[in-house]
Structure formats: C-alpha cells, structure tokens
Design a protein around this motif. Sequence first.
Motif, PDB file in Angstrom:
ATOM      1  N   ARG A 132       2.384  13.232   4.850  1.00 47.35           N
ATOM      2  CA  ARG A 132       0.968  12.611   5.445  1.00 47.35           C
ATOM      3  C   ARG A 132       0.841  11.308   4.893  1.00 47.35           C
ATOM      4  N   TRP A 133      -0.263  11.251   3.185  1.00 48.70           N
ATOM      5  CA  TRP A 133      -0.888   9.812   3.147  1.00 48.70           C
ATOM      6  C   TRP A 133       0.650   9.036   2.587  1.00 48.70           C
ATOM      7  N   VAL A 134       1.300   9.067   2.902  1.00 50.23           N
ATOM      8  CA  VAL A 134       2.206   7.454   2.308  1.00 50.23           C
ATOM      9  C   VAL A 134       2.626   7.050   3.558  1.00 50.23           C
ATOM     10  N   TRP A 135       2.957   7.966   4.674  1.00 51.57           N
ATOM     11  CA  TRP A 135       3.832   7.322   5.505  1.00 51.57           C
ATOM     12  C   TRP A 135       2.606   7.966   7.119  1.00 51.57           C
ATOM     13  N   GLY A 136       2.167   8.154   6.373  1.00 48.38           N
ATOM     14  CA  GLY A 136       0.703   8.370   7.616  1.00 48.38           C
ATOM     15  C   GLY A 136       1.337   9.188   8.883  1.00 48.38           C
ATOM     16  N   ARG A 175       1.113   4.228  -2.940  1.00 48.77           N
ATOM     17  CA  ARG A 175       0.796   5.374  -2.348  1.00 48.77           C
ATOM     18  C   ARG A 175       1.291   6.062  -3.374  1.00 48.77           C
ATOM     19  N   ARG A 211       0.930  -1.329  -0.144  1.00 46.42           N
ATOM     20  CA  ARG A 211      -0.387   0.070  -0.193  1.00 46.42           C
ATOM     21  C   ARG A 211       0.789   1.506   0.094  1.00 46.42           C
ATOM     22  N   ARG A 212       2.039   1.025   1.172  1.00 48.11           N
ATOM     23  CA  ARG A 212       2.972   2.761   0.843  1.00 48.11           C
ATOM     24  C   ARG A 212       3.979   2.552  -0.224  1.00 48.11           C
ATOM     25  N   VAL A 254       1.661   9.587  -6.092  1.00 48.51           N
ATOM     26  CA  VAL A 254       2.794  10.500  -5.186  1.00 48.51           C
ATOM     27  C   VAL A 254       3.772  11.253  -6.553  1.00 48.51           C
ATOM     28  N   VAL A 290       2.685  15.658   0.380  1.00 48.66           N
ATOM     29  CA  VAL A 290       1.779  14.824   0.533  1.00 48.66           C
ATOM     30  C   VAL A 290       2.000  13.634   0.907  1.00 48.66           C
ATOM     31  N   HIS A 342       1.511  12.444  11.429  1.00 44.20           N
ATOM     32  CA  HIS A 342       0.626  13.602  11.378  1.00 44.20           C
ATOM     33  C   HIS A 342       1.925  15.003  12.718  1.00 44.20           C
TER      34      HIS A 342
END
Length: 161
Positions: free
Chosen positions: A65-69, A17, A13-14, A21, A62, A71
């Motif tokens: 946040r989106w690939v490795w989560g 993603r 998944r990573r 990106v 991106v 925050h």
Amino acid sequence: MTSDRRPLGDKFRRLWRFSAVSVMNIVITQALLQGAYRWSPLGAAGSNVFAVTVSAIPAYLVMRRWVWGKHGSHSITREIVPFWAYTLLGLGLSTGAVAAADRHWHSATAASLTNIAAFGVLWVSKYLFLDRWMFSADGPRTLTGTSPSTPAEQGCRQPEA
C-alpha cells in the motif's frame, strides 16, 4: 521487460519508503526473535522461523500500500505467492545462518546479527524484484517478464456465462 519510465523522484521516494518499511520490519523481527529465543523453547532456528513468518505479514501489507500504492484486492498469483516465495528464500537463508551462529556462539545477539546479515544480502534484489516485476508501473509481470494483456492474465474475474 520494458524499461521503467517513472520519474527519478518517484523511484527515490519508493526506495526511501521501501527502506523505511525494511527498518520497521527489522525492529518487529528482532523483537520477536529476541523474545522467542530468550523466553520460549523454540531455540534459535525455531525463533527465527516464528519471527520472520509473523513479521512478513505487516511488511507485505505496508509495502503493497505505502511503497507501491496498490489498493484493492490482492492477487494470489501475482503478489502473494511471489512475495512469500521471496520471504521463504530469506527465511531459509537466515534460519540456516542463525542455526550455525547459535551452534558457535549460543547467543541471542549473534542470532539477531546473523538474521539481519542474511536478509541484508537479499535486500537489494528483493527491492528490484518487487519494483520491477511484482509492483511494476507497467502492471504486474507474467513469468515471461511481459505485462499481461488479457483480463484473465491480469487477474480480473471474467463474467460468468
């Protein structure tokens, strides 16, 4: 470095993603490169510097946040500096290659293809660097490849005395 114990599905998944990106970043970079090359006095190398520098900002945000989560606050020493160091490595490689291609072909298309090829060379190593070192599931790595153990090494602020 410790082994990565994340499930195989998470890794795929990573990677998917990261690839998505990367495609997004290619589109942004190429639009900026083509526009700057065709309609500005920057020339091939200057247009490449402009395009790579501007497109790296959304790519970093991106990916983080989106690939490795990730925050929250950004660590300058563990995230921003390593990401930009890798980006600058790609920038140097691609700018030299784009300038050489432009001297030979004098073409916006040649500049774009050369830029893509140069970053393609670094793509796999960049993913491994970001996944295993910068955004590792075990936490960020120190320069020795180990996870930081103290709050200060983890980039956490210490209460003032």
